[in-house]
Design a protein around this motif. Structure first.
Motif, mmCIF file in Angstrom:
data_model
loop_
_atom_site.group_PDB
_atom_site.id
_atom_site.type_symbol
_atom_site.label_atom_id
_atom_site.label_comp_id
_atom_site.label_asym_id
_atom_site.label_seq_id
_atom_site.Cartn_x
_atom_site.Cartn_y
_atom_site.Cartn_z
ATOM 1 N N SER A 136 41.569 -2.633 63.555
ATOM 2 C CA SER A 136 42.014 -3.620 62.562
ATOM 3 C C SER A 136 40.859 -4.144 61.729
ATOM 4 N N ASP A 137 41.204 -4.643 60.577
ATOM 5 C CA ASP A 137 40.241 -5.317 59.704
ATOM 6 C C ASP A 137 39.015 -4.482 59.374
ATOM 7 N N ASN A 138 39.243 -3.227 59.094
ATOM 8 C CA ASN A 138 38.179 -2.365 58.587
ATOM 9 C C ASN A 138 38.579 -1.941 57.179
ATOM 10 N N PRO A 139 38.230 -2.725 56.199
ATOM 11 C CA PRO A 139 38.748 -2.425 54.851
ATOM 12 C C PRO A 139 38.260 -1.082 54.306
ATOM 13 N N GLY A 140 37.237 -0.498 54.923
ATOM 14 C CA GLY A 140 36.730 0.772 54.411
ATOM 15 C C GLY A 140 37.499 1.983 54.898
ATOM 16 N N LEU A 141 38.357 1.814 55.877
ATOM 17 C CA LEU A 141 39.069 2.961 56.423
ATOM 18 C C LEU A 141 40.241 3.341 55.511
ATOM 19 N N THR A 142 40.434 4.638 55.344
ATOM 20 C CA THR A 142 41.482 5.117 54.440
ATOM 21 C C THR A 142 42.404 6.088 55.174
ATOM 22 N N ASN A 143 43.242 6.720 54.427
ATOM 23 C CA ASN A 143 44.153 7.718 54.987
ATOM 24 C C ASN A 143 43.430 8.839 55.714
ATOM 25 N N GLU A 144 42.137 8.996 55.419
ATOM 26 C CA GLU A 144 41.369 10.094 56.020
ATOM 27 C C GLU A 144 41.406 10.060 57.546
ATOM 28 N N ILE A 145 41.464 8.850 58.126
ATOM 29 C CA ILE A 145 41.402 8.766 59.590
ATOM 30 C C ILE A 145 42.739 9.109 60.237
ATOM 31 N N VAL A 146 43.781 9.160 59.413
ATOM 32 C CA VAL A 146 45.108 9.325 59.992
ATOM 33 C C VAL A 146 45.243 10.603 60.830
ATOM 34 N N PRO A 147 44.785 11.753 60.348
ATOM 35 C CA PRO A 147 44.924 12.969 61.176
ATOM 36 C C PRO A 147 44.173 12.853 62.491
ATOM 37 N N ALA A 148 42.999 12.164 62.467
ATOM 38 C CA ALA A 148 42.227 12.031 63.698
ATOM 39 C C ALA A 148 42.995 11.195 64.721
ATOM 40 N N ILE A 149 43.620 10.123 64.246
ATOM 41 C CA ILE A 149 44.389 9.296 65.184
ATOM 42 C C ILE A 149 45.606 10.073 65.675
ATOM 43 N N ALA A 150 46.159 10.887 64.793
ATOM 44 C CA ALA A 150 47.359 11.633 65.178
ATOM 45 C C ALA A 150 47.088 12.590 66.325
ATOM 46 N N THR A 151 45.842 13.012 66.473
ATOM 47 C CA THR A 151 45.545 13.966 67.551
ATOM 48 C C THR A 151 45.339 13.283 68.898
ATOM 49 N N CYS A 152 45.304 11.941 68.920
ATOM 50 C CA CYS A 152 45.133 11.246 70.204
ATOM 51 C C CYS A 152 46.442 11.338 70.967
ATOM 52 N N SER A 153 46.497 12.233 71.919
ATOM 53 C CA SER A 153 47.790 12.589 72.489
ATOM 54 C C SER A 153 48.308 11.558 73.487
ATOM 55 N N ASN A 154 47.459 10.680 73.958
ATOM 56 C CA ASN A 154 47.934 9.701 74.931
ATOM 57 C C ASN A 154 48.082 8.297 74.366
ATOM 58 N N LEU A 155 47.925 8.199 73.098
ATOM 59 C CA LEU A 155 47.928 6.877 72.495
ATOM 60 C C LEU A 155 49.306 6.216 72.608
ATOM 61 N N ARG A 156 49.314 4.981 73.126
ATOM 62 C CA ARG A 156 50.571 4.236 73.237
ATOM 63 C C ARG A 156 50.559 2.926 72.438
ATOM 64 N N ARG A 157 49.384 2.433 72.219
ATOM 65 C CA ARG A 157 49.283 1.170 71.479
ATOM 66 C C ARG A 157 48.301 1.345 70.337
ATOM 67 N N LEU A 158 48.750 1.055 69.163
ATOM 68 C CA LEU A 158 47.920 1.261 67.985
ATOM 69 C C LEU A 158 47.926 0.009 67.122
ATOM 70 N N TYR A 159 46.729 -0.478 66.860
ATOM 71 C CA TYR A 159 46.609 -1.680 66.030
ATOM 72 C C TYR A 159 45.810 -1.327 64.782
ATOM 73 N N LEU A 160 46.441 -1.339 63.658
ATOM 74 C CA LEU A 160 45.762 -1.053 62.394
ATOM 75 C C LEU A 160 46.066 -2.172 61.406
ATOM 76 N N LYS A 161 45.727 -3.367 61.820
ATOM 77 C CA LYS A 161 45.995 -4.516 60.958
ATOM 78 C C LYS A 161 45.100 -4.500 59.731
ATOM 79 N N HIS A 162 45.675 -4.864 58.653
ATOM 80 C CA HIS A 162 44.898 -5.145 57.453
ATOM 81 C C HIS A 162 44.005 -3.976 57.037
ATOM 82 N N LEU A 163 44.532 -2.767 57.118
ATOM 83 C CA LEU A 163 43.814 -1.626 56.545
ATOM 84 C C LEU A 163 44.411 -1.426 55.156
#
Lengths: 597, 104
Positions: free
Chosen positions: A426-453
């Motif tokens: 959360s609260d990383n204004p520099g992060l963009t759509n680019e990180i989305v594929p990387a997060i998508a590969t986290c196969s065990n992820l159950r809780r995701l917080y991306l506030k204020h991106l």
């Protein structure tokens, strides 16, 4: 004016005291004075109404009574009515004033005035000024003559900020000796009393709350803990919460929660704890494994150095706001924890730097939970060493001092993404759509917080949910995703609708109501935040309430299309901001605007 | 609102029953809302409150409530009688949890 006169008359008693006071000072009561006290004199003047008009010509008649007169009054005075003339005139004038208020012959009054009023403009007017000091000279606002200012000097009733000589007081109908300084003195006293009241305002009414009394007793008997009785560790935690609630956790009371057999300790408000409390905590609880301290602002470097020697079994530490701990404290602490440390969760520290993080990675390879939230020095460089922490299941890198870059996050997730269960960026204004594929590969992820991106787009997030390898999220927090809308939401529901329990869509202002209504298919949804989703309607809420069987809480701050008609499911509680009563098993809908009015 | 001079029954978890005037019981925020007619809880209808505390704790709470109601209009510093003197330290912790729950 007549009122003033009457009131002065009504204070006859004091005036006689004044007379005697003046007599003591050697001031002989003059004829005018006696006139003031003497009602018969007034009555006598009453008997001669014929005098009235004449008087009015000469002096200020019912000047103060009507607005027109206000202009005329002073001007007449300017004619320079001689004081002896005034003397004769004064009593009748009083009567006249009374008459002008009550009687119908107002017109008659005005006619004579008009003449003098015109004359008044030519008179030398006295400029309005503040009252001079006692003993100094001023010019009378009525006759223009110079007179000596005394404690009794009166303001001109019609011309604010001009002052009257004694003779003119009679002319204008002001009692020249009426309660002079006393009024001012009283005012001052009143002011003082008021100031005093402010202090009194803070005094509490009624008895001290029983809880506070009990806490006081606990503090008094803390040295002799046996006397306090044993209520079990669960209740002790409850006691800790109660004490923390009123910020009463102090060095004395904190000792209540220290004991050698304690393995877990949570303290919810450590604001008042000092360095010694922390040091004794470690000494008295050598078997501690899990420690959570909230608001530990007074935790110092020395306490942490002491901890590194005394906490031999600590495995998880969670600190909120350890501002004062410097690098010199963190380094030995981390070193002593070594492989034992599994959880290191720090929020708000301006002093943790890259060296501390490198040390952490080098010494504590078994870390499973890492939170570096609101770390002032944090930047993308911190992420490189973190790639070695292969066991991490919880990673929280929210609100860094300098925003993380896409590239650093992608590289980190490539290394450790597979085990991650919880991710907070959360609260990383520099992060963009680019990180989305990387997060998508986290196969065990159950809780995701991306506030204020702020850079995330609807398409990007939709793509994320379409490609995510996660079996289904339990918690998704996309607060303040202003650009997100129905595409992202529908993809989210398609991907995680079966598993989602907590969902935060605050600030999805463009999200259409029909997409939001699709949330009805999320059967396990418990908490939902729809704040500032401007399109939410009563029907949207109806769909969600009917579809989501396990829903417990819905927040709708800023959804201003909602009305009082928000549906309330039977056997289900709808809670709004006004309703303070709480009942179990009921859905809370919090923040309906119309309810607050 | 029911008449203020009636009585309610407070029952402890070990079977002690206390008949307390409503005015005193309403010194506790929790009991007040439980007994509020508008809330329509079963307690407000039956005027019986079952509380999960021991009789000795409840007794002390009621003692405190009457003390509180007695001094409701006094300034704190004008109250000379210190209730702490009447509390056995042995029950202080349990009393604290009860006091917190009952919002006294």
């Amino acid at each position: 004016m007549s009122r003033a006169r009457r009131s002065a008359g009504s204070v006859r008693g004091p005036s006689s005291a004044l007379t005697s006071f003046l007599a003591n000072l050697g001031v002989e009561p003059s004829a005018q004075l006696t006139t003031w006290g003497n009602t018969s004199a007034i009555n006598a003047t009453d008997h001669a109404p014929a005098d009235g008009p004449e008087v009015m010509d000469g002096i200020d008649p019912a000047g103060s009574v009507t607005a027109r007169n206000v202009v005329a009054g002073p001007s007449r005075v300017g004619e320079g009515t001689p004081s002896d003339h005034e003397d004769d005139v004064a009593p009748p004038r009083k009567r006249l004033r009374g008459a002008s208020v009550d009687s119908e012959d107002l017109d008659a009054d005005f006619e004579p005035k008009s003449g003098p009023a015109a004359a008044s403009s030519s008179k030398p007017a006295v400029a309005p000024t503040d009252l001079a000091n006692i003993g100094e000279f001023m010019n009378c606002g009525e006759c223009g003559k110079r007179f000596t200012v005394t404690a009794y000097t009166k303001e001109h009733p019609n011309q604010p900020m001009t002052w009257l000589c004694v003779d003119c007081c009679y002319a204008v109908g002001v009692d020249p000796f009426a309660k002079p300084k006393k009024a001012a003195a009283k005012k001052k006293a009143g002011g003082k009393e008021d100031r005093g009241k402010v202090v009194h305002y803070e005094t509490r009414k009624g008895a001290t709350p029983l809880g506070d009394i009990c806490i006081g007793i606990i503090g008094r008997f803390i040295e002799d803990v046996e006397q306090l009785g044993d209520i079990g560790s669960i209740n002790l935690d409850k006691v800790c919460r109660i004490i923390s609630k009123s910020r009463r956790l102090a060095p004395e009371t904190a000792a209540l929660f220290y004991s050698a057999d304690r393995q877990e300790l949570s303290m919810y408000d450590c604001t008042n704890l000092v360095q010694d409390s922390y040091i004794s905590m470690a000494k008295l609880c050598p078997n501690m494994e899990y420690l959570y301290l909230n608001l530990c602002g007074q935790l110092t470097t020395d306490s942490l150095i002491s901890w590194s020697k005394t906490f031999k079994r600590l495995r998880r530490i969670e600190l909120f706001a350890p501002f004062l701990v410097r690098k010199e404290g963190w380094l030995p602490f981390i070193k002593s924890m070594g492989k034992r440390l599994e959880g290191f969760l720090i929020t708000q520290s301006p002093r943790i730097d890259l060296e501390v993080v490198e040390k952490l990675v080098a010494c504590c390879p078994n870390l499973t939970e890492l939170r570096l939230c609101e770390i002032g020095h944090m930047n993308s460089d911190f992420l490189r060493p973190l790639g070695k922490l292969r066991h991490l299941t919880l990673l929280d890198l929210s609100a860094p001092g300098t925003t993380l870059s896409d590239q650093s996050v992608i590289e980190l997730l490539e290394d450790i993404g597979n085990n991650l269960h919880t991710l907070n960026l959360s609260d990383n204004p520099g992060l963009t759509n680019e990180i989305v594929p990387a997060i998508a590969t986290c196969s065990n992820l159950r809780r995701l917080y991306l506030k204020h991106l702020v850079e995330l787009t609807d398409d990007g997030v939709a793509q994320f949910f379409r490609t995510s390898l996660s079996p289904g999220f339990e918690t998704i927090d996309l607060e303040k995703g202003h650009e997100l809308g129905d595409g992202a939401l529908r993809a989210l529901i398609a991907h995680s609708g079966h598993s989602i329990e907590q969902l935060n869509l605050l600030g999805w202002r463009k999200c259409p109501a029909d997409a939001l209504a699709e949330l009805r298919s999320c059967k396990h949804l418990r908490e939902l935040n729809l704040g500032w989703c401007r399109n939410v309607t009563d029907f949207t809420l109806k769909d969600i309430l009917e579809g989501c069987n396990e829903i417990e809480q819905i927040r709708v701050w800023g959804c201003n299309l909602l009305s009082d008609a928000v549906p309330r499911k039977k056997g289900v509680k709808v809670r709004d901001v006004v309703d303070s009563g709480e009942r179990a098993n009921l859905v809370k809908v919090i923040g309906i605007e119309t309810h607050a009015i | 609102m029911a008449n203020d001079d009636d009585y309610v029954l407070l029952e402890s978890n070990d079977g002690f029953k206390f008949v307390v005037s409503r005015k005193v019981a309403c010194g506790s925020g929790m009991l007040k809302s439980m007994l509020d007619d508008e809330a329509a809880f079963s307690e407000s209808r039956s005027k019986v409150c079952h509380l999960d505390y021991r009789g000795i704790i409840l007794l002390k709470v009621i003692e405190y409530l009457s003390y509180k109601v007695q001094y409701a209009d006094f300034n704190s510093e004008d109250i000379i009688e210190d209730f702490a003197d009447r509390i056995d330290p042995y029950i202080a912790l349990e009393l604290l949890t009860a006091a917190d729950f009952l919002d006294t």
